[in-house]
Design a protein around this motif. Structure first.
Motif, PDB file in Angstrom:
ATOM      1  N   GLY A   1      13.712 -21.463  87.721  1.00 30.05           N
ATOM      2  CA  GLY A   1      12.758 -22.266  88.473  1.00 30.05           C
ATOM      3  C   GLY A   1      13.206 -23.707  88.562  1.00 30.05           C
ATOM      4  N   GLY A   2      12.550 -24.460  89.434  1.00 33.61           N
ATOM      5  CA  GLY A   2      12.906 -25.849  89.625  1.00 33.61           C
ATOM      6  C   GLY A   2      11.696 -26.746  89.773  1.00 33.61           C
ATOM      7  N   TYR A   3      11.961 -28.031  89.644  1.00 32.41           N
ATOM      8  CA  TYR A   3      10.972 -29.087  89.897  1.00 32.41           C
ATOM      9  C   TYR A   3      11.661 -30.125  90.766  1.00 32.41           C
ATOM     10  N   HIS A   4      10.932 -30.637  91.758  1.00 38.53           N
ATOM     11  CA  HIS A   4      11.466 -31.713  92.594  1.00 38.53           C
ATOM     12  C   HIS A   4      10.333 -32.665  92.924  1.00 38.53           C
TER      13      HIS A   4
ATOM     14  N   ASP B   1       9.987 -34.804  95.155  1.00 34.19           N
ATOM     15  CA  ASP B   1       9.735 -35.047  96.575  1.00 34.19           C
ATOM     16  C   ASP B   1       8.944 -33.932  97.251  1.00 34.19           C
ATOM     17  N   LEU B   2       8.750 -32.808  96.553  1.00 35.30           N
ATOM     18  CA  LEU B   2       8.057 -31.680  97.165  1.00 35.30           C
ATOM     19  C   LEU B   2       6.561 -31.732  96.882  1.00 35.30           C
ATOM     20  N   THR B   3       5.782 -31.245  97.828  1.00 38.72           N
ATOM     21  CA  THR B   3       4.330 -31.188  97.617  1.00 38.72           C
ATOM     22  C   THR B   3       4.006 -30.225  96.483  1.00 38.72           C
ATOM     23  N   ALA B   4       4.595 -29.036  96.529  1.00 38.25           N
ATOM     24  CA  ALA B   4       4.502 -28.099  95.409  1.00 38.25           C
ATOM     25  C   ALA B   4       5.716 -28.368  94.525  1.00 38.25           C
ATOM     26  N   LYS B   5       5.517 -29.240  93.557  1.00 39.45           N
ATOM     27  CA  LYS B   5       6.657 -29.781  92.808  1.00 39.45           C
ATOM     28  C   LYS B   5       7.408 -28.720  92.018  1.00 39.45           C
ATOM     29  N   SER B   6       6.699 -27.735  91.518  1.00 43.27           N
ATOM     30  CA  SER B   6       7.341 -26.643  90.781  1.00 43.27           C
ATOM     31  C   SER B   6       7.504 -25.460  91.724  1.00 43.27           C
ATOM     32  N   PHE B   7       8.691 -24.839  91.713  1.00 42.40           N
ATOM     33  CA  PHE B   7       8.941 -23.771  92.675  1.00 42.40           C
ATOM     34  C   PHE B   7       9.926 -22.758  92.095  1.00 42.40           C
ATOM     35  N   LEU B   8       9.924 -21.578  92.699  1.00 47.58           N
ATOM     36  CA  LEU B   8      10.902 -20.548  92.384  1.00 47.58           C
ATOM     37  C   LEU B   8      12.068 -20.687  93.348  1.00 47.58           C
ATOM     38  N   PHE B   9      13.279 -20.435  92.860  1.00 45.30           N
ATOM     39  CA  PHE B   9      14.439 -20.573  93.728  1.00 45.30           C
ATOM     40  C   PHE B   9      14.505 -19.462  94.771  1.00 45.30           C
TER      41      PHE B   9
ATOM     42  N   GLY C   1      13.135 -40.782  91.811  1.00 44.14           N
ATOM     43  CA  GLY C   1      12.571 -39.464  91.540  1.00 44.14           C
ATOM     44  C   GLY C   1      13.473 -38.652  90.649  1.00 44.14           C
ATOM     45  N   ALA C   2      13.162 -37.367  90.554  1.00 47.93           N
ATOM     46  CA  ALA C   2      13.944 -36.487  89.684  1.00 47.93           C
ATOM     47  C   ALA C   2      13.843 -35.049  90.161  1.00 47.93           C
ATOM     48  N   ALA C   3      14.840 -34.264  89.789  1.00 48.84           N
ATOM     49  CA  ALA C   3      14.844 -32.826  90.024  1.00 48.84           C
ATOM     50  C   ALA C   3      15.310 -32.157  88.736  1.00 48.84           C
ATOM     51  N   LEU C   4      14.628 -31.095  88.337  1.00 46.92           N
ATOM     52  CA  LEU C   4      14.949 -30.361  87.115  1.00 46.92           C
ATOM     53  C   LEU C   4      15.157 -28.890  87.457  1.00 46.92           C
ATOM     54  N   GLY C   5      16.189 -28.281  86.892  1.00 38.27           N
ATOM     55  CA  GLY C   5      16.436 -26.856  87.074  1.00 38.27           C
ATOM     56  C   GLY C   5      16.458 -26.149  85.738  1.00 38.27           C
ATOM     57  N   HIS C   6      16.069 -24.869  85.736  1.00 36.64           N
ATOM     58  CA  HIS C   6      15.953 -24.147  84.470  1.00 36.64           C
ATOM     59  C   HIS C   6      16.293 -22.677  84.640  1.00 36.64           C
ATOM     60  N   ARG C   7      17.082 -22.143  83.686  1.00 34.21           N
ATOM     61  CA  ARG C   7      17.312 -20.709  83.560  1.00 34.21           C
ATOM     62  C   ARG C   7      16.760 -20.282  82.210  1.00 34.21           C
TER      63      ARG C   7
ATOM     64  N   GLN D   1       9.452 -22.217  83.238  1.00 39.24           N
ATOM     65  CA  GLN D   1       9.833 -23.633  83.311  1.00 39.24           C
ATOM     66  C   GLN D   1      10.488 -23.912  84.666  1.00 39.24           C
ATOM     67  N   PRO D   2      10.531 -25.235  85.029  1.00 39.73           N
ATOM     68  CA  PRO D   2       9.999 -26.425  84.375  1.00 39.73           C
ATOM     69  C   PRO D   2       8.488 -26.362  84.210  1.00 39.73           C
ATOM     70  N   LEU D   3       8.017 -27.036  83.172  1.00 35.70           N
ATOM     71  CA  LEU D   3       6.622 -26.946  82.755  1.00 35.70           C
ATOM     72  C   LEU D   3       6.059 -28.357  82.645  1.00 35.70           C
ATOM     73  N   SER D   4       4.735 -28.496  82.900  1.00 36.31           N
ATOM     74  CA  SER D   4       4.150 -29.845  82.931  1.00 36.31           C
ATOM     75  C   SER D   4       2.956 -29.954  81.991  1.00 36.31           C
ATOM     76  N   ASN D   5       2.468 -31.176  81.848  1.00 33.37           N
ATOM     77  CA  ASN D   5       1.201 -31.411  81.150  1.00 33.37           C
ATOM     78  C   ASN D   5       0.039 -31.098  82.088  1.00 33.37           C
ATOM     79  N   GLU D   6      -1.172 -31.423  81.656  1.00 38.37           N
ATOM     80  CA  GLU D   6      -2.361 -31.022  82.415  1.00 38.37           C
ATOM     81  C   GLU D   6      -2.411 -31.612  83.823  1.00 38.37           C
ATOM     82  N   ASP D   7      -2.049 -32.885  83.979  1.00 31.98           N
ATOM     83  CA  ASP D   7      -2.186 -33.525  85.297  1.00 31.98           C
ATOM     84  C   ASP D   7      -0.880 -33.560  86.087  1.00 31.98           C
ATOM     85  N   GLY D   8       0.159 -32.930  85.572  1.00 32.23           N
ATOM     86  CA  GLY D   8       1.417 -32.858  86.309  1.00 32.23           C
ATOM     87  C   GLY D   8       2.201 -34.154  86.343  1.00 32.23           C
ATOM     88  N   SER D   9       1.924 -35.065  85.427  1.00 32.43           N
ATOM     89  CA  SER D   9       2.650 -36.339  85.420  1.00 32.43           C
ATOM     90  C   SER D   9       3.900 -36.297  84.542  1.00 32.43           C
TER      91      SER D   9
END
Length: 670
Positions: free
Chosen positions: A37-40, A42-50, A66-72, A84-92
């Motif tokens: 999965g990834g996080y970006h 700049d995206l509205t849905a910041k967490s996404f599946l590849f 900004g930032a982009a995170l990738g995870h296997r 993952q990537p995983l966030s806190n309650e408010d996505g900050s």
């Protein structure tokens, strides 16, 4: 256990697309085959599946920062909801995490009492909430092995950290306007602007140590975050700082270690190591243990069995060459402990393994025990997903034979100058060379040859592959000019400064804990195990155990020339008598025989190939001389020839191709 990658940018032109992030993540899929999965930002849905093709194709960079995170992911804890990537309650706050936090359940209870809400049962989410409470100091509360990346959107800060001993790797690349990171170097090489310029100093370091030590990388512009360090990238500025140091210096004034008698030290060791094994048995998937039949692995397997209501799965491999085969001792240990033992005999196929090693290790890595470690990981993964190991016992408790040489050399240093000159200038030169990898004569000759130099540099002469004089003879004049006055010894000399007031043997073990252990042993195990999606846990490397060992007096570890004495005494109930008294064998392969038989053609076809000569690193005549001396039984150059072969195979895998494949290239040698 997982693989992580990503980047943070402070200028829009360094913003990467989700499709680039996918390439960076896919190339380390072996580290986490279960999920990606990834996080970006700049995206509205910041967490996404590849697998979301719309996300990958329809992208326009908008943010200046900004930032982009990738995870296997290799699923070990919370198999159902630990995506993952995983966030806190408010996505900050977002995290990409590689490793295991063994005290996560205790931290989770504490954080819930402080009002934090959890949506998973994973150890990863604990780190996110701990960061909310304590910021970058959160790593000081973590007990485990880890490499992590946290993107703090409010502060626009990227936070990276690596575990205390260095079990989990983390490469990074800083450029004007961005900082990129990854579990493996090949991930960073997937970026569009990735350069592949080899650092001559890194080659010099590799030939001295058989690995490229941190913070260097084989490529210019790329670095490794050292163990026990954290990095903060904020407003385009990178700050790196150490957060933990093993307490070797002044242990007598440390209130954590009030022990006065050997029995008190022994009881503390038994308690800490037992608890370390216990928390490393937390898993939602099957787990077992490596069992070589040595003291360290037998103790770990024995403690596991004592806390298990069923036979623990243990694994060992053997070789047809007797002096490299430990299966007899492993069987004895398994029988005494009552484990469910799995034994495999392998005939290492070096021709097959060489390109695989070059691709997986990313950098030249010449510890030939990577070969059996690869095989052991492969057969272990057929039965379990997690394996406990005895790594760290030798460095922490003075187990290597070379520490005996260090102790003996202190006696030599006290001799009159005339006697010392006689021993160093004549006796060792008159000893005939040995062509046997593990011969006594070879060790004596190497010992005497190193006595002429100062103690710290002497140690590198003993454990290194090519000493300074031989390297300079091997190099072409053009390559020597590129090196200038670079001194490879400085890396080890710096490590020796950790505890200048302790005895020299302890100082040497401490230097190994800072250098050889993370750069060689742990790199070898991490890459070999993750190549087969196997998680390897090392109870000796729990920082509570490591701190106890650091403070322990040398006479408890080394007694009458025997290392690891306190381990043998403390855990004698778990150790068969034969294992308590056996000589250390090591985990190796018969390189000297290989180079006179099945690997002989490679010495000419690879090392003297025109491609290798055109790199203008070595004088071809000197390479040919090494080969000739080895084949004619004049000298055992097997470790040196293996280093040269590994280096050239790395060039052919990473430098010669125009692009890098996103999986192991089966046709590297064709």
């Amino acid at each position: 256990m997982c693989g992580i990658t990503g980047t943070s940018w402070t200028t829009r032109d360094k913003n990467i697309s989700p499709s680039v992030l996918k390439r960076m993540t896919d190339v380390i899929s072996h580290r986490g085959p279960d999920d990606s999965g990834g996080y970006h930002s700049d995206l509205t849905a910041k967490s996404f599946l590849f697998s979301d093709e719309n996300t990958l194709s329809d992208f326009k960079p908008t943010s200046e920062i900004g930032a982009a995170l990738g995870h296997r992911r290799l699923s070990i804890i919370d198999l159902g909801t630990g995506h993952q990537p995983l966030s806190n309650e408010d996505g900050s706050i977002w995290i990409a995490f590689n490793g295991e936090i063994y005290n996560y359940q205790e931290l989770r209870k504490e954080l819930m009492q402080q009002g934090h809400q959890f949506k998973t049962e994973s150890d990863t989410e604990v780190i996110v909430h701990l960061y909310e409470e304590q910021g970058t100091a959160c790593v000081e509360r973590l007990r485990g092995m880890f490499a992590l990346a946290i993107w703090d959107e409010r502060r626009q800060r990227l936070f990276l950290a690596r575990d205390r001993i260095g079990q989990k790797p983390l490469f990074y690349r800083e450029q004007a306007g961005s900082l990129s990171f990854a579990s493996e170097l090949k991930s960073l090489l997937q970026m569009p602007d990735a350069s592949r310029t080899v650092d001559p100093r890194a080659i010099d370091l590799f030939l001295a140590y058989q690995y490229v030590p941190h913070p260097w990388s084989i490529l210019k512009g790329y670095q490794k975050l050292p163990p026990a360090h954290r990095a903060i990238y904020e407003q385009g500025q990178l700050r790196i700082e150490r957060y933990w140091t093993p307490p070797y210096q002044n242990p007598e004034s440390n209130p954590e270690f009030p022990f006065q008698t050997p029995q008190q030290w022994s009881e503390a060791l038994r308690d800490r190591l037992t608890e370390s094994v216990k928390i490393r048995m937390r898993s939602d998937v099957p787990l077992g243990a490596f069992l070589s039949g040595g003291i360290d692995s037998t103790i770990i397997a024995g403690l596991m069995q004592s806390m298990s209501d069923r036979p623990v799965h243990t694994f060992s491999i053997g070789f047809p060459v007797k002096q490299f085969d430990e299966r007899t001792y492993a069987r004895e240990a398994a029988k005494k402990l009552g484990t469910d033992h799995h034994e495999y005999v392998v005939e290492p196929e070096a021709l097959e393994m060489l390109p695989r090693l070059a691709w997986h290790y990313d950098e030249p890595f010449a510890d030939s025990s990577a070969i059996p470690t690869m095989y052991l990981s492969q057969v272990t993964r057929q039965e379990v997903t997690v394996a406990l190991s005895g790594d760290g016992g030798d460095e922490l408790f003075a187990g290597y034979d070379r520490y005996k040489a260090v102790a003996l050399s202190q006696w030599f240093d006290r001799l009159p100058t005339v006697i010392k000159k006689t021993m160093t200038a004549s006796i060792w030169q008159k000893l005939p060379a040995s062509v046997e990898q593990k011969s006594f004569r070879r060790r004596v000759k190497r010992f005497l040859a190193g006595l002429a130099v100062p103690p710290e540099r002497r140690y590198l002469k003993w454990v290194g592959i090519f000493d300074t004089e031989r390297r300079l003879e091997m190099y072409s004049s053009e390559f020597r000019e590129q090196l200038g006055n670079f001194d490879t010894d400085e890396f080890l000399l710096d490590a020796y400064q950790l505890c200048p007031d302790r005895d020299f043997v302890t100082r040497t073990t401490a230097a190994d804990v800072l250098s050889y252990l993370p750069c060689d042993i742990l790199t070898k195990v991490d890459i070999a195990s993750m190549a087969h999606s196997l998680e390897c846990r090392s109870p000796f490397l729990d920082h509570h155990v490591a701190e106890l060992a650091a403070a322990m007096p040398l006479n408890l570890k080394m007694n009458k020339g025997r290392g690891k004495q306190i381990l043998t005494d403390t855990f004698s109930d778990l150790l068969p008598e034969s294992i308590q008294t056996r000589k250390k064998m090591g985990f190796g392969v018969p390189l000297n025989n290989w180079f006179r038989n099945e690997l002989k053609p490679l010495l000419f076809d690879v090392l003297l190939d025109q491609r290798a000569i055109d790199r203008q690193i070595f004088n071809p005549a000197m390479v040919e001389q090494l080969i000739s001396e080895h084949l004619n039984l004049q000298w055992d150059h097997s470790a040196r020839l293996w280093s040269l072969l590994v280096l050239e195979m790395w060039f052919q895998t990473f430098i010669d191709p125009a692009s890098l494949p996103d999986h192991f290239p089966e046709s590297v040698l064709t």
